[in-house]
Design a protein around this motif. Sequence first.
Motif, mmCIF file in Angstrom:
data_model
loop_
_atom_site.group_PDB
_atom_site.id
_atom_site.type_symbol
_atom_site.label_atom_id
_atom_site.label_comp_id
_atom_site.label_asym_id
_atom_site.label_seq_id
_atom_site.Cartn_x
_atom_site.Cartn_y
_atom_site.Cartn_z
ATOM 1 N N LEU A 78 89.906 113.888 9.515
ATOM 2 C CA LEU A 78 90.209 113.502 8.480
ATOM 3 C C LEU A 78 91.204 114.040 7.673
ATOM 4 C CD1 LEU A 78 86.331 112.800 7.387
ATOM 5 C CD2 LEU A 78 87.996 110.946 8.450
ATOM 6 N N LYS A 79 91.456 115.236 7.844
ATOM 7 C CA LYS A 79 92.339 116.273 7.080
ATOM 8 C C LYS A 79 92.065 116.216 5.677
ATOM 9 C CE LYS A 79 96.225 115.364 10.435
ATOM 10 N NZ LYS A 79 97.477 114.562 10.867
ATOM 11 N N ILE A 80 90.796 116.590 5.497
ATOM 12 C CA ILE A 80 90.501 116.795 3.909
ATOM 13 C C ILE A 80 89.498 118.017 4.109
ATOM 14 C CG2 ILE A 80 90.773 114.430 3.368
ATOM 15 C CD1 ILE A 80 87.670 114.054 3.848
ATOM 16 N N CYS A 81 89.200 118.587 3.007
ATOM 17 C CA CYS A 81 88.200 119.494 2.708
ATOM 18 C C CYS A 81 86.744 118.978 2.460
ATOM 19 C CB CYS A 81 88.539 120.571 1.659
ATOM 20 S SG CYS A 81 89.759 121.552 1.722
ATOM 21 N N ILE A 82 86.022 119.117 3.287
ATOM 22 C CA ILE A 82 84.422 118.435 2.975
ATOM 23 C C ILE A 82 83.557 119.530 2.886
ATOM 24 C CG2 ILE A 82 85.101 116.736 4.530
ATOM 25 C CD1 ILE A 82 83.282 117.886 6.719
ATOM 26 N N CYS A 83 82.238 119.197 2.144
ATOM 27 C CA CYS A 83 81.153 120.263 1.975
ATOM 28 C C CYS A 83 80.673 120.691 3.436
ATOM 29 C CB CYS A 83 80.139 119.535 1.355
ATOM 30 S SG CYS A 83 80.432 119.259 -0.432
ATOM 31 N N SER A 84 80.347 121.890 3.596
ATOM 32 C CA SER A 84 79.748 122.644 4.775
ATOM 33 C C SER A 84 78.523 121.698 5.048
ATOM 34 C CB SER A 84 79.357 123.931 4.479
ATOM 35 O OG SER A 84 80.345 124.878 4.187
ATOM 36 N N ASP A 85 78.151 121.874 6.359
ATOM 37 C CA ASP A 85 77.040 121.056 7.036
ATOM 38 C C ASP A 85 75.910 121.456 6.114
ATOM 39 O OD1 ASP A 85 78.652 120.120 8.847
ATOM 40 O OD2 ASP A 85 77.828 121.315 10.400
ATOM 41 N N ASN A 86 74.994 120.306 6.055
ATOM 42 C CA ASN A 86 73.643 120.222 5.078
ATOM 43 C C ASN A 86 74.025 120.207 3.656
ATOM 44 O OD1 ASN A 86 72.096 120.263 7.604
ATOM 45 N ND2 ASN A 86 72.710 122.470 7.735
ATOM 46 N N ASP A 92 80.589 115.123 -9.088
ATOM 47 C CA ASP A 92 81.415 115.833 -9.985
ATOM 48 C C ASP A 92 82.238 116.610 -8.877
ATOM 49 O OD1 ASP A 92 80.527 115.402 -12.530
ATOM 50 O OD2 ASP A 92 78.808 116.840 -12.163
ATOM 51 N N GLY A 93 82.192 116.426 -7.444
ATOM 52 C CA GLY A 93 82.794 116.945 -6.469
ATOM 53 C C GLY A 93 82.309 118.374 -6.163
ATOM 54 N N ILE A 94 80.945 118.675 -6.525
ATOM 55 C CA ILE A 94 80.631 120.132 -6.118
ATOM 56 C C ILE A 94 79.482 120.036 -5.171
ATOM 57 C CG2 ILE A 94 79.023 121.750 -6.955
ATOM 58 C CD1 ILE A 94 79.873 121.076 -10.023
ATOM 59 N N CYS A 95 79.703 120.859 -4.076
ATOM 60 C CA CYS A 95 78.771 120.883 -2.904
ATOM 61 C C CYS A 95 77.680 121.213 -3.375
ATOM 62 C CB CYS A 95 79.393 121.829 -1.843
ATOM 63 S SG CYS A 95 81.202 121.332 -0.883
ATOM 64 N N THR A 96 76.569 120.529 -2.902
ATOM 65 C CA THR A 96 75.120 120.531 -3.374
ATOM 66 C C THR A 96 74.313 120.405 -2.044
ATOM 67 O OG1 THR A 96 75.674 119.526 -5.334
ATOM 68 C CG2 THR A 96 73.369 119.855 -4.897
ATOM 69 N N ASP A 97 73.124 121.388 -2.053
ATOM 70 C CA ASP A 97 72.174 121.090 -0.924
ATOM 71 C C ASP A 97 71.299 119.804 -0.863
ATOM 72 O OD1 ASP A 97 70.008 121.658 0.815
ATOM 73 O OD2 ASP A 97 69.958 123.703 0.552
ATOM 74 N N CYS A 98 71.169 119.347 0.216
ATOM 75 C CA CYS A 98 70.577 117.912 0.479
ATOM 76 C C CYS A 98 69.267 118.055 0.169
ATOM 77 C CB CYS A 98 70.998 117.640 1.822
ATOM 78 S SG CYS A 98 72.616 116.864 2.104
ATOM 79 N N SER A 99 68.690 119.424 0.185
ATOM 80 C CA SER A 99 67.230 119.565 0.269
ATOM 81 C C SER A 99 66.741 119.089 -0.977
ATOM 82 C CB SER A 99 66.784 120.938 0.421
ATOM 83 O OG SER A 99 67.443 121.654 1.482
ATOM 84 N N THR A 107 64.727 117.926 7.542
ATOM 85 C CA THR A 107 64.833 118.854 8.760
ATOM 86 C C THR A 107 66.071 118.919 9.119
ATOM 87 O OG1 THR A 107 64.262 116.862 10.247
ATOM 88 C CG2 THR A 107 62.414 118.168 9.866
ATOM 89 N N PHE A 108 66.646 119.986 9.654
ATOM 90 C CA PHE A 108 67.905 120.137 9.953
ATOM 91 C C PHE A 108 68.478 119.449 11.268
ATOM 92 C CE2 PHE A 108 67.436 123.987 7.393
ATOM 93 C CZ PHE A 108 68.570 124.179 7.110
ATOM 94 N N PRO A 109 69.509 118.842 11.314
ATOM 95 C CA PRO A 109 70.529 118.843 10.382
ATOM 96 C C PRO A 109 70.508 117.792 9.229
ATOM 97 C CG PRO A 109 71.570 117.403 11.934
ATOM 98 C CD PRO A 109 70.066 118.067 12.516
ATOM 99 N N LYS A 110 70.772 118.712 7.672
ATOM 100 C CA LYS A 110 70.418 117.553 6.792
ATOM 101 C C LYS A 110 71.417 116.642 6.354
ATOM 102 C CE LYS A 110 67.093 120.890 4.790
ATOM 103 N NZ LYS A 110 66.681 121.654 3.519
ATOM 104 N N GLY A 111 72.864 117.018 6.783
ATOM 105 C CA GLY A 111 74.144 116.268 6.518
ATOM 106 C C GLY A 111 75.125 116.895 7.022
ATOM 107 N N ARG A 112 76.298 115.902 7.059
ATOM 108 C CA ARG A 112 77.632 116.246 7.518
ATOM 109 C C ARG A 112 78.661 115.398 6.845
ATOM 110 N NH1 ARG A 112 81.126 116.043 11.666
ATOM 111 N NH2 ARG A 112 82.017 118.023 12.480
ATOM 112 N N LEU A 113 79.788 115.688 6.971
ATOM 113 C CA LEU A 113 80.792 115.413 6.109
ATOM 114 C C LEU A 113 80.734 115.011 4.689
ATOM 115 C CD1 LEU A 113 81.858 112.855 9.225
ATOM 116 C CD2 LEU A 113 82.965 115.034 8.565
ATOM 117 N N GLY A 114 80.194 115.838 4.166
ATOM 118 C CA GLY A 114 80.002 115.760 2.639
ATOM 119 C C GLY A 114 78.680 114.538 2.316
ATOM 120 N N LYS A 115 77.938 114.161 3.216
ATOM 121 C CA LYS A 115 76.883 113.112 2.756
ATOM 122 C C LYS A 115 75.772 113.719 3.501
ATOM 123 C CE LYS A 115 77.910 109.774 6.352
ATOM 124 N NZ LYS A 115 78.204 108.497 6.658
ATOM 125 N N CYS A 116 74.614 113.504 3.118
ATOM 126 C CA CYS A 116 73.349 113.592 3.559
ATOM 127 C C CYS A 116 72.691 112.425 4.235
ATOM 128 C CB CYS A 116 72.266 113.771 2.372
ATOM 129 S SG CYS A 116 72.654 115.178 1.130
#
Length: 238
Positions: A78-86, A92-99, A107-116
């Motif tokens: 995608l050539k973008i910055c995304i939030c780390s897995d889960n 607000d564009g802040i990476c937040t825990d899906c928990s 259960t893991f994995p909880k999310g990827r590519l910036g979405k849960c």
Amino acid sequence: MVGTASPPSTKDNHCACDINSNYEWNPTANNCRCQLNYIYSNGNCISCYSIPGVSVQSSAYGSCICNPSLQYMWEPTLKICICSDNLYSNLDGICTDCSDMVGAVTTFPKGRLGKCYCKTSSNFEWSSLQKTCVCKSKYFRKNHLCTSCSTLTVGLNSPISSANEICTCKASGYFEWSTNSFSCVCMSQYYYVSTTRSCKPCSLVLGNDPSVTTDGSYCTCQQGTWNNTLKMCVCPLG
């Protein structure tokens, strides 16, 4: 060749690249490539620093380095910055825990590519617009659960539909959604008749006070009181 100068020319025995558009010659691949700290996207070399989440100088061509302290990582396809897995990117564009998200898997994995990942078995799905798990179409949310609109028997739009996690009520029948009762109720200045499952206008009730907003279950009387059994204004005893 993509990225060559206009008009085409040569320099040092190779094609001249358009440096004004942030291209340079790649001696290994024998073509023009984006300069360091630029990435090729949609036919142009764009600055890495124009991509949300990038704050570190690139050390390799063809990619940008995302800010690890904000838990971003580079997504090469995608050539973008995304939030780390889960993690997910909130409004607000802040990476937040899906928990902590209602409707997300636990259960893991909880999310990827910036979405849960949402509990599809519980009728949740991901909303890219709202950045959260929402109830699927034709379901409404009640007590953190998704309930089918088909469980309601009064005032629903036909065919059954929903919007923003609430069922769509039959406006032509003077019904509207109630966030208190999680159901379709009569609009203000209308009252509900159970025998016909319809809303009737208070304006036809003798003694009705049209200046008062009602909750759709009764009419307000100028004098006397509303009798919900008789569906009319009655005089007080005595």
